[in-house]
Design a protein around this motif. Structure first.
Motif, short mmCIF file in Angstrom:
data_model
loop_
_atom_site.label_atom_id
_atom_site.label_comp_id
_atom_site.label_asym_id
_atom_site.label_seq_id
_atom_site.Cartn_x
_atom_site.Cartn_y
_atom_site.Cartn_z
N LEU A 82 -7.87 7.34 10.34
CA LEU A 82 -6.71 7.70 9.51
C LEU A 82 -5.74 8.59 10.29
N ASP A 83 -6.28 9.49 11.07
CA ASP A 83 -5.43 10.40 11.85
C ASP A 83 -4.62 9.67 12.92
N GLN A 84 -5.03 8.46 13.26
CA GLN A 84 -4.31 7.68 14.26
C GLN A 84 -3.13 6.92 13.67
N GLN A 85 -3.02 6.87 12.36
CA GLN A 85 -1.95 6.11 11.72
C GLN A 85 -0.61 6.81 11.91
N ASP A 86 0.45 6.02 12.02
CA ASP A 86 1.77 6.59 12.26
C ASP A 86 2.57 6.82 10.99
N GLY A 87 1.91 6.69 9.84
CA GLY A 87 2.59 6.89 8.56
C GLY A 87 1.60 6.66 7.43
N PRO A 88 2.11 6.50 6.21
CA PRO A 88 1.22 6.30 5.08
C PRO A 88 0.39 5.03 5.22
N CYS A 89 -0.79 5.02 4.62
CA CYS A 89 -1.67 3.85 4.71
C CYS A 89 -2.38 3.61 3.39
N ILE A 90 -2.89 2.40 3.25
CA ILE A 90 -3.78 2.03 2.16
C ILE A 90 -5.19 2.03 2.73
N LEU A 91 -6.09 2.76 2.07
CA LEU A 91 -7.47 2.88 2.52
C LEU A 91 -8.36 2.02 1.64
N VAL A 110 -3.17 8.90 3.48
CA VAL A 110 -3.58 7.90 2.48
C VAL A 110 -2.66 7.94 1.26
N ALA A 111 -2.00 6.80 1.01
CA ALA A 111 -1.09 6.68 -0.13
C ALA A 111 -1.78 6.04 -1.34
N TRP A 193 -9.66 9.59 -5.76
CA TRP A 193 -9.07 8.78 -6.82
C TRP A 193 -8.56 9.62 -7.98
N ARG A 194 -8.93 10.89 -8.04
CA ARG A 194 -8.41 11.77 -9.08
C ARG A 194 -6.95 12.14 -8.83
N LYS A 195 -6.51 12.02 -7.58
CA LYS A 195 -5.15 12.44 -7.23
C LYS A 195 -4.27 11.28 -6.76
N LYS A 196 -4.91 10.19 -6.30
CA LYS A 196 -4.13 9.11 -5.69
C LYS A 196 -4.34 7.80 -6.45
N PRO A 197 -3.33 6.94 -6.48
CA PRO A 197 -3.46 5.67 -7.22
C PRO A 197 -4.52 4.78 -6.59
N SER A 198 -5.17 3.98 -7.43
CA SER A 198 -6.25 3.13 -6.93
C SER A 198 -6.20 1.75 -7.56
N TRP A 199 -6.78 0.81 -6.83
CA TRP A 199 -6.92 -0.58 -7.25
C TRP A 199 -8.40 -0.93 -7.11
N ALA A 245 -4.61 -10.13 -1.33
CA ALA A 245 -3.55 -10.04 -2.34
C ALA A 245 -3.60 -8.69 -3.06
N LEU A 246 -4.79 -8.21 -3.36
CA LEU A 246 -4.92 -6.91 -4.03
C LEU A 246 -4.48 -5.77 -3.10
N ILE A 247 -4.83 -5.87 -1.83
CA ILE A 247 -4.42 -4.85 -0.86
C ILE A 247 -2.90 -4.84 -0.72
N ILE A 248 -2.29 -6.01 -0.69
CA ILE A 248 -0.83 -6.10 -0.59
C ILE A 248 -0.17 -5.52 -1.84
N GLU A 249 -0.78 -5.78 -2.99
CA GLU A 249 -0.26 -5.19 -4.23
C GLU A 249 -0.27 -3.66 -4.14
N ALA A 250 -1.36 -3.12 -3.60
CA ALA A 250 -1.45 -1.67 -3.43
C ALA A 250 -0.40 -1.18 -2.43
N ALA A 251 -0.23 -1.91 -1.34
CA ALA A 251 0.75 -1.52 -0.33
C ALA A 251 2.17 -1.52 -0.88
N ASN A 252 2.45 -2.43 -1.80
CA ASN A 252 3.78 -2.53 -2.39
C ASN A 252 4.02 -1.48 -3.48
N GLY A 253 2.91 -0.99 -4.09
CA GLY A 253 3.10 -0.11 -5.24
C GLY A 253 2.66 1.32 -5.09
N ALA A 254 1.94 1.64 -4.03
CA ALA A 254 1.33 2.98 -3.92
C ALA A 254 2.36 4.10 -3.88
N LEU A 255 3.46 3.90 -3.15
CA LEU A 255 4.43 4.98 -3.00
C LEU A 255 5.23 5.23 -4.27
#
Length: 259
Positions: A82-91, A110-111, A193-199, A245-255
């Motif tokens: 995670l620390d290697q990522q250059d911006g927000p990510c879906i975990l 983690v977004a 998951w108490r603080k961040k959106p989840s799928w 498809a679920l991961i992409i949905e999260a990527a499109n909606g997390a922020l």
């Protein structure tokens, strides 16, 4: 020629649209980084079908290869990626990987979290105790005298991967990495998951984690839930289109979502 009144109306409209633009951009911006975490008795190579789909769609995908020897060590291995990522990510976590992302998901990169037939314990809980409350169907777990567990290879295809290509399921059975029993007892200190959106994806024919336990996790976390009919515990590998498809949905909606 515009009148003074028309000019003022146009100016006000421009100011309003300009002020709203940052908010609109924040709502439509997608997350481009995806981090995938495997579960027990498998390794990161099982994510390849999902990886291939996501990469073709332009996502930057990383796969964690944790050792399955200690819960804290596996969380640390995930945070390292995670620390290697250059911006927000879906975990994303599968199975035991869900417990890992529940703790590692507090990383500021983690977004959003995606659980694929995965454990999602709360603070003070561990997956071993939760699994006893809503027991699973399989009886093939073997506990070694050295503290490492494995699934009886002859039973692995039916219990773990019933909807996977049979040849692949047999290979997974004989190549499974033994998993330290103590990782299943790792206690969650700060459930992300108490603080961040989840799928959450429920595999409705899962024999390793009871589908009702998966539904419980999804409801408690207020996750956006989908169910895949006939899917085994290996849904992360056997149903890559639905998982991607679920991961992409999260990527499109997390922020755009906040807890």
């Amino acid at each position: 020629m515009k009148t003074k009144h028309q000019f003022l109306i146009a100016l006000v409209a421009f100011v309003i649209s300009t002020a709203a633009m940052p908010k609109l951009q924040a709502q439509t911006k997608k997350v481009n980084n995806i981090v995938l975490v495997h579960g027990a008795f498998v390794d990161g190579s099982g994510w390849k079908p999902v990886y291939d789909i996501l990469v073709k769609k332009g996502y930057h995908v990383s796969v964690v290869q944790q050792t399955l020897t200690s819960f804290d060590g596996d969380v640390a291995a995930t945070i390292r990626i995670l620390d290697q990522q250059d911006g927000p990510c879906i975990l994303v976590g599968h199975s035991y990987g869900g417990a890992i992302i529940t703790e590692a998901g507090n990383n500021p990169h983690v977004a959003g979290l995606v659980y694929i037939a995965a454990h999602a314990p709360d603070n003070g809980e561990n997956e071993a105790d939760l699994g006893k409350k809503i027991p699973s169907a399989y009886k093939s777990l073997q506990k070694g005298s050295d503290g490492f567990d494995y699934i009886l290879p002859a039973s692995f295809p039916a219990d773990f991967a019933a909807d996977l290509n049979p040849a692949w399921a047999r290979f997974m059975a004989v190549s499974q990495p033994p998993t330290s029993d103590k990782v299943f007892h790792g206690v969650i200190q700060n459930a992300a998951w108490r603080k961040k959106p989840s799928w959450y994806m429920v595999a409705d024919a899962d024999r390793i984690i009871n589908p009702d336990l998966e539904r419980f996790y999804a409801k408690r976390a207020n996750s956006h839930k989908v169910e895949v009919k006939g899917a085994s515990h290996s849904v992360f590998a056997s149903r890559p289109t639905e998982v991607a498809a679920l991961i992409i949905e999260a990527a499109n909606g997390a922020l755009a979502q906040k807890k």
